[in-house]
Design an enzyme around this catalytic site. Structure first.
Site, PDB file in Angstrom:
ATOM      1  N   GLY A  49      39.743  40.244  27.883  1.00  0.00           N
ATOM      2  CA  GLY A  49      39.544  41.685  27.914  1.00  0.00           C
ATOM      3  C   GLY A  49      40.423  42.274  28.994  1.00  0.00           C
ATOM      4  CD  GLN A  54      41.418  43.985  34.517  1.00  0.00           C
ATOM      5  OE1 GLN A  54      40.913  44.155  33.422  1.00  0.00           O
ATOM      6  NE2 GLN A  54      41.729  42.783  34.988  1.00  0.00           N
ATOM      7  CB  CYS A 102      39.265  38.580  36.595  1.00  0.00           C
ATOM      8  SG  CYS A 102      39.666  40.330  36.620  1.00  0.00           S
ATOM      9  CG  LEU A 103      44.160  38.984  32.562  1.00  0.00           C
ATOM     10  CD1 LEU A 103      44.775  39.924  31.539  1.00  0.00           C
ATOM     11  CD2 LEU A 103      44.819  37.611  32.492  1.00  0.00           C
ATOM     12  CG  HIS A 144      34.668  40.577  33.394  1.00  0.00           C
ATOM     13  ND1 HIS A 144      34.782  39.446  34.185  1.00  0.00           N
ATOM     14  CD2 HIS A 144      35.856  41.232  33.514  1.00  0.00           C
ATOM     15  CE1 HIS A 144      35.971  39.445  34.765  1.00  0.00           C
ATOM     16  NE2 HIS A 144      36.643  40.511  34.373  1.00  0.00           N
ATOM     17  CD  GLU A 145      37.252  43.192  30.470  1.00  0.00           C
ATOM     18  OE1 GLU A 145      37.911  43.988  31.173  1.00  0.00           O
ATOM     19  OE2 GLU A 145      37.444  41.962  30.490  1.00  0.00           O
ATOM     20  CG  HIS A 148      37.527  45.307  35.618  1.00  0.00           C
ATOM     21  ND1 HIS A 148      38.024  44.945  36.851  1.00  0.00           N
ATOM     22  CD2 HIS A 148      37.601  44.197  34.837  1.00  0.00           C
ATOM     23  CE1 HIS A 148      38.375  43.660  36.812  1.00  0.00           C
ATOM     24  NE2 HIS A 148      38.120  43.174  35.608  1.00  0.00           N
TER      25      HIS A 148
HETATM   26 ZN   LIG Z   1      38.521  41.275  34.943  1.00  0.00          ZN
END
Ligand SMILES: [Zn+2]
Length: 182
Positions: A49, A54, A102-103, A144-145, A148
């Protein structure tokens, strides 16, 4: 379409609150391009995701997709999902522990408790209404998303930082150990 630069932990944009997208702007060229670029960026870096902060856009937009992901070889598939202005409500007190990465926290994994069942209300990319119950892994990725969008990263949700693991060590010591994600 373009592959966007991904902010890493420490960049202040990851700690800011994303603004809602007015419903009448969802179908605008600007938002549609952002969504397309986020999908391309997520796929390029094998993310499960990606949330707009991000990629330095403080808007309540996130994209989710899991299809035979080499970063998450054990994860179930999730079809491409675009969420605008998502609101998440837990439907249970029950939480499950599971590995997350996580990216924006490259090459790390950690065990994070998440609600096992949530109600998701959002707009899709056509400005239609989404109102679904998500469970298990899909519920985890949604939490998670959407975190953010509120300036929260998965490290903030970990109860025990001793599971924080570099990816190479995760592949060596933890991959295939399903003890934690039942
Ligand atoms: Zn993440």
């Amino acid at each position: 379409m373009a592959i966007l630069k991904v902010a890493r932990l420490g960049h202040p944009v990851l700690r800011r609150i994303a603004a809602p997208v007015p419903a009448e702007e969802i179908r605008s060229t600007e938002i549609q391009r952002l969504i397309d670029d986020m999908i391309e960026t997520m796929r390029e870096y094998n993310g499960a995701g990606l949330a707009a902060p991000q990629v330095h856009a403080l808007k309540q937009v996130c994209v989710i997709e899991v299809t035979e992901n080499p970063r998450y070889p054990e994860a179930p598939s999730i079809p491409l999902t675009v969420l605008v202005n998502p609101a998440v409500t837990p439907l249970t007190d029950e939480m499950d522990d599971g590995w997350e990465g996580c990216l924006s926290v490259p090459d790390m994994r950690g065990i994070v408790p998440r609600y096992t069942s949530v109600r998701l209300e959002a707009h899709d990319r056509e400005a239609g209404r989404v109102d679904v119950v998500a469970k298990e892994f899909f519920a985890r990725v949604i939490q998670h998303e959407t975190d953010h969008l509120n300036g929260i990263v998965y490290l903030d949700r970990m109860k025990d930082l001793s599971t924080l693991t570099h990816l190479a060590e995760w592949n060596r010591y933890w991959l295939g150990n399903t003890e934690q994600d039942d």
